[in-house]
Structures are given as C-alpha cells and as structure tokens.
Scaffold this active site. Sequence first.
Site, PDB file in Angstrom:
ATOM      1  N   CYS A   2       1.088  -1.081   0.134  1.00  0.00           N
ATOM      2  CA  CYS A   2       0.074  -0.030  -0.100  1.00  0.00           C
ATOM      3  C   CYS A   2       0.860   1.393  -0.180  1.00  0.00           C
ATOM      4  O   CYS A   2       1.348   1.525   0.828  1.00  0.00           O
ATOM      5  CB  CYS A   2      -0.808   0.041   1.147  1.00  0.00           C
ATOM      6  SG  CYS A   2      -1.984   1.605   1.353  1.00  0.00           S
ATOM      7  N   GLU A 118      -3.630   0.876  -6.416  1.00  0.00           N
ATOM      8  CA  GLU A 118      -2.710  -0.082  -6.849  1.00  0.00           C
ATOM      9  C   GLU A 118      -2.899  -0.266  -8.494  1.00  0.00           C
ATOM     10  O   GLU A 118      -3.611   0.141  -8.930  1.00  0.00           O
ATOM     11  CB  GLU A 118      -3.104  -1.356  -6.205  1.00  0.00           C
ATOM     12  CG  GLU A 118      -2.048  -2.421  -6.252  1.00  0.00           C
ATOM     13  CD  GLU A 118      -0.704  -2.141  -5.359  1.00  0.00           C
ATOM     14  OE1 GLU A 118       0.129  -1.430  -6.223  1.00  0.00           O
ATOM     15  OE2 GLU A 118      -0.836  -1.982  -4.433  1.00  0.00           O
TER      16      GLU A 118
END
Length: 252
Positions: A2, A118
């Site tokens: 992340c 992402e």
Amino acid sequence: MCGRYAATKDPAKLIEEFDAIDLTEGHARADHNVAPTKNVVTVVQRHPRDEEGQVLEDEPAERSLRMMKWGLVPFWAKDPSVGSRMINTRAETAAEKPAFRRALTSRRCLVPADGWFEWRRTGKEKEPFYMTAPDDSSIAFGGIWESWRPKDDDNAAPLITFSIITTDAAGQLTDVHHRMPLIVPRSHWDGWLDPDREDVTDLLVPTPDDIVASLELRPISSLVNNVRNNGPELLKRVDPAQEGALFDAPKS
C-alpha cells in the site's frame, strides 16, 4: 503493498464513524492522493496521562483522532529518514522484526481511508486501480506507530510516525496485485486498538472474504501516478480504452 491511498473525510465525520474525539488540532486535510511522508489522520486508543506525563493505567483508555507522518521511524533509529523505507509492515513477520515488534505489541492504530490505489502490471504497462467500499464507509487499515526523538535533544517535540500492515491479496484483488493493506473489520476495532492487549496474532489474518468481495475495483486515470496531482478527478472511473482515446486525440 500500500503505497498510495485517498482520505477525504473531515474529522467531524470520522469522530462519529470511529467513536473518537478529535485531537488533530485543525491540521487534518482532505487528500485524494496520500503519499508516504505526508501527515495524515489516524485513530489510536490510549490511557490518559497526569500532569507529569505518567500513564494512568487505571483510567479507561480514550479513543482519538491524531495526526501522524506516514513512514515508521523506530524509537532507536539514528536518523528519521529511515521512515521513507518503512511505509508498510508485512503481517507475516511484524512480530519478529526489531523495527516493528515493539509497536505491534503496544502501539497499534487504525488508518481511515476512502480507498487505496494499486497498479496492475501487464507487460511494460501499469494500469491504476482504486479499491473502495461501495457504501462510502471508511476502510480501516491496520497500522502500528512509534514516537521518536533525536538522541541529543530530550526537549525536542516527538516525531510520531506510522506504518500500514500488509497481507497477501485475496479474492478479486489478486487480479491487480499480490499484496494488500490489512483491513480491520469493525468487529475487531476494539481489540486492535486496546492498549492493554499485547498479542494480536489472531487479528493478523487475511481480510475476510465478504469484505474483499464487496470492494469496488475501479479503473482510474493515470493522473494518479503523479503525487502532485490531487483532486476528486483522480477517483473517477476511467476505462483504459477511453483514457487512451483521450490522450491520442488530436489537439485543436
């Protein structure tokens, strides 16, 4: 992993959602493109202290919103620059690594997010996605935090930093990346934040299937690739073919 997320809710909404008091002192800002080293809102639960700074362990712990810098700086670090390399902590090894194990037993936090970004790699191309809850509720990442001061200045203000815990990706998320942030279900918030609980092994588990299945995987514009870009347009759905046509269009 992340490495980028969105957090746009103001403290007034977060204090209701997380049943916390606001100690952000007016520093919280909506951010559509949170990147490492930024100061952001987190949720912690701590026992109060007396006038001399001693922890009152017999007093009930208080849940609050606090500002922290993203990128964990261990208390023993010689230089705070190490924080830029500690934005994530692997759930599988957090209890073993010297940089993380003390924080895992006594300094855990939740990191409220609207969703996270992402990139899916296809050959040489990287396609950005935004993972978010369908009902506008916050996603609570599991995090750990630390307080750091320079060794030669005991009077310096502490630097409060955090790291987001990650796990193996699950379900539909594996189509985008092999890692994901640890999402702490609401039913586990009390246990995760409990300052008197040292062992959270049973909470360091993959995100429940129902939560993963409920997430929207939204293709978005490559504008998010640049950390200087920051606005609601970053979160809008943009199909890859549509974006390609936009950039390929002749200039008038």
